[in-house]
Design a protein around this motif. Structure first.
Motif, PDB file in Angstrom:
ATOM      1  N   PRO A 163       7.777   6.689 -10.465  1.00  0.00           N
ATOM      2  CA  PRO A 163       6.500   7.417 -10.386  1.00  0.00           C
ATOM      3  C   PRO A 163       6.143   7.686  -8.926  1.00  0.00           C
ATOM      4  N   ASP A 164       5.580   8.852  -8.671  1.00  0.00           N
ATOM      5  CA  ASP A 164       5.232   9.206  -7.303  1.00  0.00           C
ATOM      6  C   ASP A 164       4.195  10.325  -7.315  1.00  0.00           C
ATOM      7  N   TYR A 165       3.822  10.750  -6.141  1.00  0.00           N
ATOM      8  CA  TYR A 165       2.918  11.890  -5.970  1.00  0.00           C
ATOM      9  C   TYR A 165       3.731  13.068  -5.444  1.00  0.00           C
ATOM     10  N   VAL A 166       3.468  14.250  -5.989  1.00  0.00           N
ATOM     11  CA  VAL A 166       4.182  15.456  -5.594  1.00  0.00           C
ATOM     12  C   VAL A 166       3.707  15.938  -4.226  1.00  0.00           C
ATOM     13  N   ALA A 167       2.400  15.910  -3.995  1.00  0.00           N
ATOM     14  CA  ALA A 167       1.842  16.433  -2.746  1.00  0.00           C
ATOM     15  C   ALA A 167       1.441  15.291  -1.817  1.00  0.00           C
ATOM     16  N   GLU A 168       1.837  15.425  -0.551  1.00  0.00           N
ATOM     17  CA  GLU A 168       1.516  14.426   0.471  1.00  0.00           C
ATOM     18  C   GLU A 168       1.086  15.150   1.736  1.00  0.00           C
ATOM     19  N   ARG A 169      -0.064  14.734   2.265  1.00  0.00           N
ATOM     20  CA  ARG A 169      -0.567  15.334   3.507  1.00  0.00           C
ATOM     21  C   ARG A 169      -0.944  14.205   4.460  1.00  0.00           C
ATOM     22  N   THR A 170      -0.368  14.218   5.647  1.00  0.00           N
ATOM     23  CA  THR A 170      -0.644  13.192   6.649  1.00  0.00           C
ATOM     24  C   THR A 170      -1.463  13.803   7.780  1.00  0.00           C
ATOM     25  N   THR A 171      -2.538  13.115   8.140  1.00  0.00           N
ATOM     26  CA  THR A 171      -3.389  13.567   9.250  1.00  0.00           C
ATOM     27  C   THR A 171      -3.655  12.386  10.179  1.00  0.00           C
ATOM     28  N   LYS A 172      -3.931  12.689  11.431  1.00  0.00           N
ATOM     29  CA  LYS A 172      -4.282  11.662  12.406  1.00  0.00           C
ATOM     30  C   LYS A 172      -5.772  11.377  12.313  1.00  0.00           C
ATOM     31  N   PHE A 173      -6.159  10.166  12.692  1.00  0.00           N
ATOM     32  CA  PHE A 173      -7.581   9.857  12.784  1.00  0.00           C
ATOM     33  C   PHE A 173      -8.240  10.890  13.692  1.00  0.00           C
ATOM     34  N   GLY A 174      -9.391  11.367  13.294  1.00  0.00           N
ATOM     35  CA  GLY A 174     -10.107  12.398  14.039  1.00  0.00           C
ATOM     36  C   GLY A 174      -9.966  13.769  13.412  1.00  0.00           C
ATOM     37  N   GLU A 175      -8.916  13.960  12.588  1.00  0.00           N
ATOM     38  CA  GLU A 175      -8.724  15.229  11.886  1.00  0.00           C
ATOM     39  C   GLU A 175      -9.358  15.140  10.494  1.00  0.00           C
ATOM     40  N   PRO A 176      -9.856  16.257   9.963  1.00  0.00           N
ATOM     41  CA  PRO A 176     -10.477  16.234   8.634  1.00  0.00           C
ATOM     42  C   PRO A 176      -9.441  16.045   7.527  1.00  0.00           C
ATOM     43  N   ASP A 218       0.817  -1.219   0.000  1.00  0.00           N
ATOM     44  CA  ASP A 218       0.000   0.000   0.000  1.00  0.00           C
ATOM     45  C   ASP A 218       0.850   1.268   0.000  1.00  0.00           C
ATOM     46  N   TYR A 219       1.913   1.284   0.794  1.00  0.00           N
ATOM     47  CA  TYR A 219       2.737   2.488   0.905  1.00  0.00           C
ATOM     48  C   TYR A 219       3.739   2.652  -0.233  1.00  0.00           C
ATOM     49  N   ARG A 220       4.209   1.566  -0.823  1.00  0.00           N
ATOM     50  CA  ARG A 220       5.243   1.710  -1.845  1.00  0.00           C
ATOM     51  C   ARG A 220       4.765   1.239  -3.226  1.00  0.00           C
ATOM     52  N   THR A 221       4.443  -0.040  -3.355  1.00  0.00           N
ATOM     53  CA  THR A 221       4.127  -0.601  -4.671  1.00  0.00           C
ATOM     54  C   THR A 221       2.916   0.084  -5.294  1.00  0.00           C
ATOM     55  N   LYS A 222       1.829   0.166  -4.546  1.00  0.00           N
ATOM     56  CA  LYS A 222       0.618   0.777  -5.110  1.00  0.00           C
ATOM     57  C   LYS A 222       0.766   2.289  -5.252  1.00  0.00           C
ATOM     58  N   ARG A 223       1.528   2.910  -4.397  1.00  0.00           N
ATOM     59  CA  ARG A 223       1.794   4.348  -4.543  1.00  0.00           C
ATOM     60  C   ARG A 223       2.435   4.610  -5.908  1.00  0.00           C
ATOM     61  N   GLU A 224       3.458   3.832  -6.251  1.00  0.00           N
ATOM     62  CA  GLU A 224       4.117   3.975  -7.556  1.00  0.00           C
ATOM     63  C   GLU A 224       3.164   3.624  -8.691  1.00  0.00           C
ATOM     64  N   LEU A 225       2.422   2.533  -8.530  1.00  0.00           N
ATOM     65  CA  LEU A 225       1.504   2.080  -9.571  1.00  0.00           C
ATOM     66  C   LEU A 225       0.427   3.125  -9.849  1.00  0.00           C
ATOM     67  N   TYR A 226      -0.208   3.641  -8.808  1.00  0.00           N
ATOM     68  CA  TYR A 226      -1.283   4.619  -8.995  1.00  0.00           C
ATOM     69  C   TYR A 226      -0.739   5.932  -9.550  1.00  0.00           C
ATOM     70  N   ALA A 227       0.449   6.338  -9.122  1.00  0.00           N
ATOM     71  CA  ALA A 227       1.063   7.557  -9.674  1.00  0.00           C
ATOM     72  C   ALA A 227       1.379   7.360 -11.150  1.00  0.00           C
ATOM     73  N   GLU A 228       1.951   6.212 -11.493  1.00  0.00           N
ATOM     74  CA  GLU A 228       2.271   5.921 -12.891  1.00  0.00           C
ATOM     75  C   GLU A 228       1.008   5.911 -13.753  1.00  0.00           C
ATOM     76  N   GLY A 229      -0.095   5.425 -13.185  1.00  0.00           N
ATOM     77  CA  GLY A 229      -1.373   5.401 -13.896  1.00  0.00           C
ATOM     78  C   GLY A 229      -2.100   6.731 -13.871  1.00  0.00           C
ATOM     79  N   ALA A 230      -1.496   7.745 -13.262  1.00  0.00           N
ATOM     80  CA  ALA A 230      -2.041   9.106 -13.195  1.00  0.00           C
ATOM     81  C   ALA A 230      -3.383   9.178 -12.462  1.00  0.00           C
ATOM     82  N   VAL A 231      -3.570   8.325 -11.451  1.00  0.00           N
ATOM     83  CA  VAL A 231      -4.765   8.429 -10.606  1.00  0.00           C
ATOM     84  C   VAL A 231      -4.583   9.702  -9.776  1.00  0.00           C
TER      85      VAL A 231
END
Length: 185
Positions: free
Chosen positions: A153-166, A112-125
């Motif tokens: 392939p990767d995502y340029v923008a990344e935002r991490t939030t804790k559960f409970g935050e919008p 989820d954190y590496r393989t699919k991150r690259e795959l989805y970025a490469e697929g332009a999701v």
């Protein structure tokens, strides 16, 4: 796609997955996993309930096509705009997808954190949301690029939030309420 990839894709399409299991084709490899935890299902249900049905299809058992990569993942949630895909079929083309959601399990962390991150970025999701009930975090990835800082392939923008935050899902016009998200016991 190579001849081996094509054979694996045909084999995958004919695969009979045991009840209670899920199978995905990821970069030419078949990955089989047990059914999800209740906390996982409740998180997906909460997200589905917050994405307006009037504009979006919210699909929980939808395979996505990445033909150039011999991959047919089945994200925990696929969101596509109504009218973006015409006709029936087992696969939704990656370019039609607006958002994919993966809820991390103990056995899917690296995928989820590496393989699919690259795959989805490469697929332009455009939007990839990782919900991690192990850490109690949401990782929102936007702006896919074919070659990130690592050259992959990767995502340029990344935002991490804790559960409970919008979590703002701007492309969908939704601010996701995560107050009901729970960690695994």
């Amino acid at each position: 796609m190579t001849a081996i990839d094509e054979r694996m894709t045909r084999f995958f399409e004919d695969l009979e997955v045991p009840e209670g299991c899920k199978a995905e084709l990821i970069r030419g490899e078949i990955v089989m996993m047990a059914g999800p935890d209740m906390a996982h299902n409740l998180i997906v249900e909460s997200i589905v309930d917050q994405v307006p049905r009037i504009r979006w299809h919210r699909l929980q058992t939808q395979d996505v096509a990445f033909p150039a990569d011999a991959s047919e993942p089945q994200p925990d949630l696929v969101v596509i705009e109504r009218g973006a895909v015409k006709g029936p079929g087992r696969l939704v083309p990656a370019p039609a997808v607006t958002l994919v959601v993966e809820v991390v399990s103990k056995t899917s962390v690296l995928r989820d954190y590496r393989t699919k991150r690259e795959l989805y970025a490469e697929g332009a999701v455009p939007v990839y949301l990782i919900v991690d009930p192990i850490k109690g975090l949401c990782v929102l990835l936007t702006e896919p690029t074919p070659a990130g800082a690592s050259g992959l392939p990767d995502y340029v923008a990344e935002r991490t939030t804790k559960f409970g935050e919008p979590v703002p899902l701007d492309l969908l016009g939704v601010v996701l309420d995560t107050s009901e998200f729970r960690t695994y016991s």
